[in-house]
Enzyme design. Structure first.
Site, mmCIF file in Angstrom:
data_model
loop_
_atom_site.group_PDB
_atom_site.id
_atom_site.type_symbol
_atom_site.label_atom_id
_atom_site.label_comp_id
_atom_site.label_asym_id
_atom_site.label_seq_id
_atom_site.Cartn_x
_atom_site.Cartn_y
_atom_site.Cartn_z
ATOM 1 N N ASN A 11 0.861 -1.401 0.293
ATOM 2 C CA ASN A 11 0.093 0.281 -0.104
ATOM 3 C C ASN A 11 0.856 1.069 0.044
ATOM 4 O OD1 ASN A 11 -1.765 2.044 0.561
ATOM 5 N ND2 ASN A 11 -2.341 1.732 2.709
ATOM 6 N N LYS A 13 0.199 4.148 -0.558
ATOM 7 C CA LYS A 13 -0.854 5.095 0.181
ATOM 8 C C LYS A 13 -0.620 6.375 -0.620
ATOM 9 C CE LYS A 13 -0.543 3.067 4.528
ATOM 10 N NZ LYS A 13 -0.355 3.047 6.207
ATOM 11 N N HIS A 99 -9.403 1.301 4.747
ATOM 12 C CA HIS A 99 -8.019 1.344 5.860
ATOM 13 C C HIS A 99 -8.811 2.000 6.530
ATOM 14 C CE1 HIS A 99 -3.531 2.275 6.473
ATOM 15 N NE2 HIS A 99 -3.682 1.114 5.707
ATOM 16 N N GLU A 101 -7.416 4.801 7.682
ATOM 17 C CA GLU A 101 -6.367 6.105 7.467
ATOM 18 C C GLU A 101 -8.000 6.635 6.855
ATOM 19 O OE1 GLU A 101 -3.000 5.329 5.704
ATOM 20 O OE2 GLU A 101 -2.124 5.009 7.647
ATOM 21 N N GLU A 169 -5.046 -5.699 10.659
ATOM 22 C CA GLU A 169 -4.073 -4.149 10.562
ATOM 23 C C GLU A 169 -4.785 -3.078 11.859
ATOM 24 O OE1 GLU A 169 -2.350 -2.516 6.909
ATOM 25 O OE2 GLU A 169 -4.031 -1.641 7.606
ATOM 26 N N GLY A 175 2.541 2.417 10.647
ATOM 27 C CA GLY A 175 3.901 3.346 10.483
ATOM 28 C C GLY A 175 4.461 3.823 12.350
ATOM 29 N N SER A 213 3.696 -1.947 10.098
ATOM 30 C CA SER A 213 5.072 -2.344 10.644
ATOM 31 C C SER A 213 5.258 -3.644 10.317
ATOM 32 C CB SER A 213 5.451 -1.986 12.218
ATOM 33 O OG SER A 213 5.122 -0.303 12.347
HETATM 34 P P1 13P Z 1 3.203 0.605 7.526
HETATM 35 O O1 13P Z 1 3.632 -0.796 7.143
HETATM 36 O O2 13P Z 1 3.852 1.990 7.102
HETATM 37 O O3 13P Z 1 3.279 0.524 9.272
HETATM 38 O O4 13P Z 1 1.294 0.572 6.989
HETATM 39 C C1 13P Z 1 0.640 -0.781 7.656
HETATM 40 C C2 13P Z 1 -0.931 -0.255 6.125
HETATM 41 O O5 13P Z 1 -1.050 0.881 6.925
HETATM 42 C C3 13P Z 1 -0.571 -1.253 5.255
HETATM 43 O O6 13P Z 1 -2.329 -0.660 4.918
#
Ligand code: 13P
Length: 251
Positions: A11, A13, A99, A101, A169, A175, A213
């Site tokens: 992803n 982002k 997601h 976010e 997740e 992150g 992560s």
């Molecule tokens: P990270 O791997 O940067 O923690 O992000 C995970 C994520 O949100 C994947 O959709």
């Protein structure tokens, strides 16, 4: 137990311009082609403007293309939105939905996510439906209940193992460099598997990804956990060496 092929999904982002995205995707596509038979599927999910160029660059490779969201309608007066059929037109086979976010930044509800997933299914896309609790919810002992509610509300009628992937997740692991322990991941993925019964016809065949992560140095341990059928990777999916190392940690 049903054999489930691992899915390693990147992803991206809101990261990358055309040159970066093309270089990254072409690098991965070349490695996949060169590697021959591997025990995982690999997917990249770039931002919308990169879908067409990246799709074109990887179309003759086993690397799959996905998007990070879609609208629930096919077309119409929805300024700024992108429909599932447009994603198919760009070469996508997958779309990430719900997601954390998007749930946080855009207030997406479980019902909206279910409607988007149904629309994605109608166009032949695989919906990667994301669930996960916040740190406060976990500390309050509510993690399983929160995820159960998200699954019940976000999985549409007609979901099958062929058109739906679940991504767990935990919000506090995204992150942050913090990952859930293998024991916590095992317990949550077993809980999710059990919850899929009655919601999806073939629950044992559904792939359940872990995200939060995931890095080359923890991937092998996480990918070996029962009911972990791959990874949804953010930061580490932006570096070809790291993302490839996560893929090759699958056995
Ligand atoms: P990270 O791997 O940067 O923690 O992000 C995970 C994520 O949100 C994947 O959709």
């Amino acid at each position: 137990m049903a054999a489930r092929r691992k899915l390693i999904a990147g992803n991206w982002k809101m990261n990358g311009l055309k040159a970066d995205g093309l270089a990254l995707a072409s690098d991965l596509a070349g490695r996949l082609k060169g590697a021959g038979a591997v025990p995982f599927d690999m997917l990249v999910c770039p931002p919308f403007p990169l879908l067409f160029p990246v799709g074109e660059a990887i179309k003759d490779s086993p690397l799959a293309l996905g998007a990070q969201d879609c609208h629930a309608k096919k077309s119409g007066a929805h300024t700024g939105d992108v429909s599932p059929v447009m994603l198919v037109d760009a070469g996508c086979r997958f779309v990430i939905l719900g997601h954390s976010e998007r749930r946080a930044d855009h207030g997406e509800s479980d019902a909206q996510i279910a409607a988007k997933a149904a629309a994605a299914h109608a166009e032949g896309l695989v919906a990667i439906i994301c669930v996960g609790e916040t740190e406060a919810q976990r500390d309050a002992g509510q993690a399983n209940a929160v995820v159960s509610t998200q699954l019940a509300g976000s999985i549409p009628q007609g979901a099958t193992a062929a058109n739906t992937v679940i991504a767990y997740e935990p919000v506090w692991a995204i992150g942050t460099g913090k990952t859930a322990t293998p024991a916590d991941v095992r317990d949550m993925h077993a809980h999710i598997r059990a919850e899929l019964a009655g919601k999806i016809a073939d629950p044992d065949a559904v792939r359940i990804l872990y995200g939060g992560s995931v890095k080359p140095d923890n991937a092998a341990e996480l990918m070996a956990v029962d009911n972990v059928d791959g990874a949804l990777v953010g930061g580490a999916s932006l570096k070809a060496n790291d993302f490839w190392a996560i893929g090759t940690s699958c056995r």
